[in-house]
Design a protein around this motif. Sequence first.
Motif, mmCIF file in Angstrom:
data_model
loop_
_atom_site.group_PDB
_atom_site.id
_atom_site.type_symbol
_atom_site.label_atom_id
_atom_site.label_comp_id
_atom_site.label_asym_id
_atom_site.label_seq_id
_atom_site.Cartn_x
_atom_site.Cartn_y
_atom_site.Cartn_z
ATOM 1 N N UNK A 165 42.630 36.845 26.978
ATOM 2 C CA UNK A 165 43.504 35.771 27.895
ATOM 3 C C UNK A 165 44.492 36.266 28.784
ATOM 4 N N UNK A 166 45.035 35.435 29.685
ATOM 5 C CA UNK A 166 46.252 35.717 30.423
ATOM 6 C C UNK A 166 47.507 35.986 29.312
ATOM 7 N N UNK A 167 47.436 35.614 28.088
ATOM 8 C CA UNK A 167 48.601 35.988 27.141
ATOM 9 C C UNK A 167 48.607 37.456 26.851
ATOM 10 N N UNK A 168 47.538 38.141 27.135
ATOM 11 C CA UNK A 168 47.380 39.687 26.796
ATOM 12 C C UNK A 168 48.325 40.467 28.016
ATOM 13 N N UNK A 169 48.320 39.599 29.124
ATOM 14 C CA UNK A 169 49.018 40.596 30.332
ATOM 15 C C UNK A 169 50.348 40.966 30.051
ATOM 16 N N UNK A 170 50.341 42.391 30.267
ATOM 17 C CA UNK A 170 51.677 43.127 29.960
ATOM 18 C C UNK A 170 52.318 43.350 31.414
ATOM 19 N N UNK A 171 51.626 43.706 32.353
ATOM 20 C CA UNK A 171 52.199 43.956 33.552
ATOM 21 C C UNK A 171 50.933 43.941 34.751
ATOM 22 N N UNK A 172 51.697 43.570 36.009
ATOM 23 C CA UNK A 172 50.643 43.429 37.074
ATOM 24 C C UNK A 172 51.491 43.993 38.521
ATOM 25 N N UNK A 173 50.841 44.732 39.255
ATOM 26 C CA UNK A 173 51.474 44.983 40.524
ATOM 27 C C UNK A 173 50.572 44.436 41.745
ATOM 28 N N UNK A 174 51.026 43.497 42.299
ATOM 29 C CA UNK A 174 50.373 43.054 43.380
ATOM 30 C C UNK A 174 50.625 43.516 44.825
ATOM 31 N N UNK A 175 51.216 44.640 44.791
ATOM 32 C CA UNK A 175 51.712 45.277 46.300
ATOM 33 C C UNK A 175 50.519 46.234 46.921
ATOM 34 N N UNK A 176 49.300 45.467 46.714
ATOM 35 C CA UNK A 176 48.269 46.270 47.621
ATOM 36 C C UNK A 176 47.818 45.377 48.543
ATOM 37 N N UNK A 177 47.107 46.005 49.551
ATOM 38 C CA UNK A 177 46.579 45.156 50.726
ATOM 39 C C UNK A 177 45.250 44.477 50.085
ATOM 40 N N UNK A 178 44.628 44.757 49.727
ATOM 41 C CA UNK A 178 43.296 44.160 49.000
ATOM 42 C C UNK A 178 43.168 44.114 47.626
ATOM 43 N N UNK A 179 44.077 44.091 46.660
ATOM 44 C CA UNK A 179 43.972 43.992 45.296
ATOM 45 C C UNK A 179 45.056 44.044 44.469
ATOM 46 N N UNK A 180 44.948 44.396 43.327
ATOM 47 C CA UNK A 180 46.300 44.737 42.294
ATOM 48 C C UNK A 180 45.783 45.462 41.324
ATOM 49 N N UNK A 181 46.848 45.972 40.491
ATOM 50 C CA UNK A 181 46.620 46.890 39.328
ATOM 51 C C UNK A 181 47.263 46.000 38.386
ATOM 52 N N UNK A 182 46.724 46.190 36.972
ATOM 53 C CA UNK A 182 47.312 45.409 36.038
ATOM 54 C C UNK A 182 47.447 46.272 34.375
ATOM 55 N N UNK A 183 47.802 45.813 33.657
ATOM 56 C CA UNK A 183 47.961 46.296 32.407
ATOM 57 C C UNK A 183 47.953 45.111 31.224
ATOM 58 N N UNK A 184 46.666 45.173 30.417
ATOM 59 C CA UNK A 184 46.461 44.187 29.322
ATOM 60 C C UNK A 184 46.786 45.053 28.118
ATOM 61 N N UNK A 185 47.249 44.258 27.143
ATOM 62 C CA UNK A 185 47.634 44.752 25.835
ATOM 63 C C UNK A 185 46.156 45.486 25.249
#
Length: 265
Positions: A229-249
């Motif tokens: 779930x979203x509770x597992x989110x550690x970090x996210x990078x939205x600084x992309x034109x068409x998407x994002x990168x993220x890290x889950x636990x």
Amino acid sequence: MNRMSAVPFDVRLMNITATVLFMGCLAAGVAAVGWWLMRYPAFNIGRIVVEGELVHNNAVTLRANVAPVLKGNFFTVNLKAAQEAFEQVPWVREAQVRREYPNSLRVLLKEHVAEAFWGPDTGTGLVDNTGKVFEANLGELDRDGLPRLQGPEGSAPRMLQMYRLLAPALQPLDVTLDGLVLDARGSWQLRLDNDAVIEAGGGGTEDVLQRVQRFVRTLPQITSQYKRTAEALESADLRYDDGYALRLKGVTTGSATAAGARPRR
């Protein structure tokens, strides 16, 4: 013949002298009455009426703190100085002071309503609901769970506005926006209640909001693939034109459209 020229010079001189003396006596009399009024004990400030929705102050304490610094009586007290004296009291945002004959002042106070902490974690700054930064005893806060805003001097109103837009935008993820950071280059960072950090990039308010809304819409699709779930989110990078990168636990991934792209500030 001109009637004035028919009047002897000495008579005209006497008339002028009499007029001058009369006006001088009248002015002296007015000054004497004014001097007496300004010093007559009955016109000393004898009562200060404090009104307003007071949460962190009470009228008795306010009067005790401010009365000693008020100078003059009903006629001579400086209302601007009185206003500033009241506004120096902690939690007071605005004071309106007016005279009430014969010896009273009526004060209407508005207190700060704290909406967020301001500055570093060790600071005592607060931001009120108008975006104004003020200092206060944090032990007197009557609300829990305030977010923390950190940004350049003068940016508090803008940051409070951004917080009010982003906090509800994140609600579908069942996470809480704990803080916002705005760096000197205008890039935004979101800090969530689960210690996750989201780099939202720069641009206008609408640009940042659209990135966050896109992230909120698509994140459940990714987390469900990894049975999280979203509770597992550690970090996210939205600084992309068409998407994002993220890290889950326990998982590191990125949205398909972000693969191979470079983030922008």
